[in-house]
Design a protein around this motif. Structure first.
Motif, PDB file in Angstrom:
ATOM      1  N   THR A   2      32.403  22.320  31.580  1.00 46.52           N
ATOM      2  CA  THR A   2      32.469  20.995  30.974  1.00 46.52           C
ATOM      3  C   THR A   2      33.058  19.971  31.945  1.00 46.52           C
ATOM      4  O   THR A   2      32.649  18.808  31.952  1.00 46.52           O
ATOM      5  CB  THR A   2      33.315  21.045  29.674  1.00 46.52           C
ATOM      6  N   ASP A   3      33.985  20.402  32.776  1.00 44.11           N
ATOM      7  CA  ASP A   3      34.689  19.482  33.676  1.00 44.11           C
ATOM      8  C   ASP A   3      34.290  19.582  35.144  1.00 44.11           C
ATOM      9  O   ASP A   3      34.607  18.677  35.923  1.00 44.11           O
ATOM     10  CB  ASP A   3      36.195  19.713  33.568  1.00 44.11           C
ATOM     11  N   TYR A   4      33.638  20.672  35.540  1.00 38.11           N
ATOM     12  CA  TYR A   4      33.312  20.890  36.948  1.00 38.11           C
ATOM     13  C   TYR A   4      31.868  21.352  37.101  1.00 38.11           C
ATOM     14  O   TYR A   4      31.348  22.066  36.243  1.00 38.11           O
ATOM     15  CB  TYR A   4      34.230  21.957  37.569  1.00 38.11           C
ATOM     16  N   LYS A   5      31.254  20.972  38.204  1.00 34.78           N
ATOM     17  CA  LYS A   5      29.898  21.435  38.521  1.00 34.78           C
ATOM     18  C   LYS A   5      30.040  22.764  39.257  1.00 34.78           C
ATOM     19  O   LYS A   5      30.257  22.788  40.466  1.00 34.78           O
ATOM     20  CB  LYS A   5      29.167  20.417  39.388  1.00 34.78           C
ATOM     21  N   VAL A   6      29.993  23.850  38.507  1.00 38.28           N
ATOM     22  CA  VAL A   6      30.103  25.179  39.090  1.00 38.28           C
ATOM     23  C   VAL A   6      28.857  25.974  38.719  1.00 38.28           C
ATOM     24  O   VAL A   6      28.209  25.696  37.710  1.00 38.28           O
ATOM     25  CB  VAL A   6      31.366  25.931  38.609  1.00 38.28           C
ATOM     26  N   SER A   7      28.551  26.938  39.546  1.00 36.11           N
ATOM     27  CA  SER A   7      27.438  27.835  39.231  1.00 36.11           C
ATOM     28  C   SER A   7      28.024  29.107  38.637  1.00 36.11           C
ATOM     29  O   SER A   7      29.194  29.154  38.281  1.00 36.11           O
ATOM     30  CB  SER A   7      26.619  28.115  40.497  1.00 36.11           C
ATOM     31  N   GLY A   8      27.222  30.127  38.540  1.00 36.31           N
ATOM     32  CA  GLY A   8      27.657  31.373  37.916  1.00 36.31           C
ATOM     33  C   GLY A   8      28.736  32.109  38.681  1.00 36.31           C
ATOM     34  O   GLY A   8      29.047  31.802  39.830  1.00 36.31           O
ATOM     35  N   LEU A   9      29.289  33.070  38.016  1.00 33.47           N
ATOM     36  CA  LEU A   9      30.379  33.868  38.554  1.00 33.47           C
ATOM     37  C   LEU A   9      30.209  35.284  38.025  1.00 33.47           C
ATOM     38  O   LEU A   9      29.890  35.473  36.849  1.00 33.47           O
ATOM     39  CB  LEU A   9      31.707  33.283  38.074  1.00 33.47           C
ATOM     40  N   GLU A  10      30.392  36.269  38.879  1.00 37.22           N
ATOM     41  CA  GLU A  10      30.357  37.664  38.424  1.00 37.22           C
ATOM     42  C   GLU A  10      31.758  38.226  38.521  1.00 37.22           C
ATOM     43  O   GLU A  10      32.406  38.147  39.565  1.00 37.22           O
ATOM     44  CB  GLU A  10      29.411  38.503  39.277  1.00 37.22           C
ATOM     45  N   VAL A  11      32.235  38.769  37.415  1.00 30.82           N
ATOM     46  CA  VAL A  11      33.548  39.394  37.361  1.00 30.82           C
ATOM     47  C   VAL A  11      33.323  40.859  37.030  1.00 30.82           C
ATOM     48  O   VAL A  11      32.724  41.175  36.006  1.00 30.82           O
ATOM     49  CB  VAL A  11      34.448  38.741  36.273  1.00 30.82           C
ATOM     50  N   ASP A  12      33.795  41.743  37.888  1.00 29.64           N
ATOM     51  CA  ASP A  12      33.690  43.185  37.643  1.00 29.64           C
ATOM     52  C   ASP A  12      35.090  43.707  37.364  1.00 29.64           C
ATOM     53  O   ASP A  12      35.903  43.848  38.268  1.00 29.64           O
ATOM     54  CB  ASP A  12      33.073  43.895  38.850  1.00 29.64           C
ATOM     55  N   ASN A  13      35.365  43.974  36.117  1.00 25.59           N
ATOM     56  CA  ASN A  13      36.665  44.491  35.697  1.00 25.59           C
ATOM     57  C   ASN A  13      36.637  46.009  35.890  1.00 25.59           C
ATOM     58  O   ASN A  13      36.463  46.764  34.955  1.00 25.59           O
ATOM     59  CB  ASN A  13      36.917  44.109  34.237  1.00 25.59           C
ATOM     60  N   TYR A  14      36.792  46.436  37.136  1.00 25.33           N
ATOM     61  CA  TYR A  14      36.615  47.839  37.476  1.00 25.33           C
ATOM     62  C   TYR A  14      37.800  48.717  37.081  1.00 25.33           C
ATOM     63  O   TYR A  14      37.692  49.927  37.032  1.00 25.33           O
ATOM     64  CB  TYR A  14      36.323  48.001  38.975  1.00 25.33           C
ATOM     65  N   SER A  15      38.943  48.111  36.799  1.00 22.08           N
ATOM     66  CA  SER A  15      40.111  48.893  36.418  1.00 22.08           C
ATOM     67  C   SER A  15      40.998  48.054  35.515  1.00 22.08           C
ATOM     68  O   SER A  15      41.262  46.883  35.797  1.00 22.08           O
ATOM     69  CB  SER A  15      40.893  49.302  37.668  1.00 22.08           C
ATOM     70  N   CYS A  16      41.448  48.653  34.435  1.00 26.25           N
ATOM     71  CA  CYS A  16      42.289  47.913  33.498  1.00 26.25           C
ATOM     72  C   CYS A  16      43.205  48.887  32.759  1.00 26.25           C
ATOM     73  O   CYS A  16      42.749  49.888  32.230  1.00 26.25           O
ATOM     74  CB  CYS A  16      41.420  47.151  32.499  1.00 26.25           C
ATOM     75  N   THR A  17      44.481  48.576  32.752  1.00 25.76           N
ATOM     76  CA  THR A  17      45.436  49.394  32.005  1.00 25.76           C
ATOM     77  C   THR A  17      46.056  48.617  30.849  1.00 25.76           C
ATOM     78  O   THR A  17      46.908  49.131  30.149  1.00 25.76           O
ATOM     79  CB  THR A  17      46.560  49.906  32.929  1.00 25.76           C
ATOM     80  N   LEU A  18      45.609  47.393  30.666  1.00 25.41           N
ATOM     81  CA  LEU A  18      46.154  46.548  29.612  1.00 25.41           C
ATOM     82  C   LEU A  18      45.593  46.971  28.259  1.00 25.41           C
ATOM     83  O   LEU A  18      44.377  47.014  28.076  1.00 25.41           O
ATOM     84  CB  LEU A  18      45.781  45.082  29.879  1.00 25.41           C
TER      85      LEU A  18
END
Length: 117
Positions: free
Chosen positions: A43-59
């Motif tokens: 909404t506020d910035y001209k950004v393209s896509g992003l890939e996030v790989d949550n390969y490890s999580c202990t939360l």
């Protein structure tokens, strides 16, 4: 694209479009948090896509430990760094809070304190 790895591997691919991201955010579920933050950033910035790989999580998820806020801060920080938005930690907290409030979940302002580590 958001990837949840580990024993519960799942992927979401969504167009970088405010309406599409808002629809995912308001539907709820694991990916709604990332979509909400992406929607707020877009909404506020001209950004393209992003890939996030949550390969490890202990939360622990859904245990009242602000795991949703942690996911939102992760996505806000990823956008901030990947697109060199030059935002402060407070900037990341604001976008994380705004993104989470697009979801059915309601969080308080202190949940995003996890941004400080």
């Amino acid at each position: 694209t958001i990837v949840q790895s580990g024993p519960c591997r799942a992927t979401l691919t969504c167009a970088m479009d405010v309406a599409a991201l808002k629809a995912v955010a308001t539907a709820g579920g694991f990916f709604s948090y990332a979509a909400g933050v992406a929607c707020k950033i877009l909404t506020d910035y001209k950004v393209s896509g992003l890939e996030v790989d949550n390969y490890s999580c202990t939360l622990p998820v859904a245990k009242g430990l602000s795991s949703s806020a942690a996911v939102c801060v992760l996505v806000a920080r990823a956008f901030n760094r990947a697109f060199e938005l030059k935002g402060t930690t407070r900037f990341e907290m604001e976008y994380a809070y705004g993104g989470e409030n697009l979801t059915p979940s309601r969080c308080g302002r202190m949940d995003q304190a996890c941004a400080f580590g």
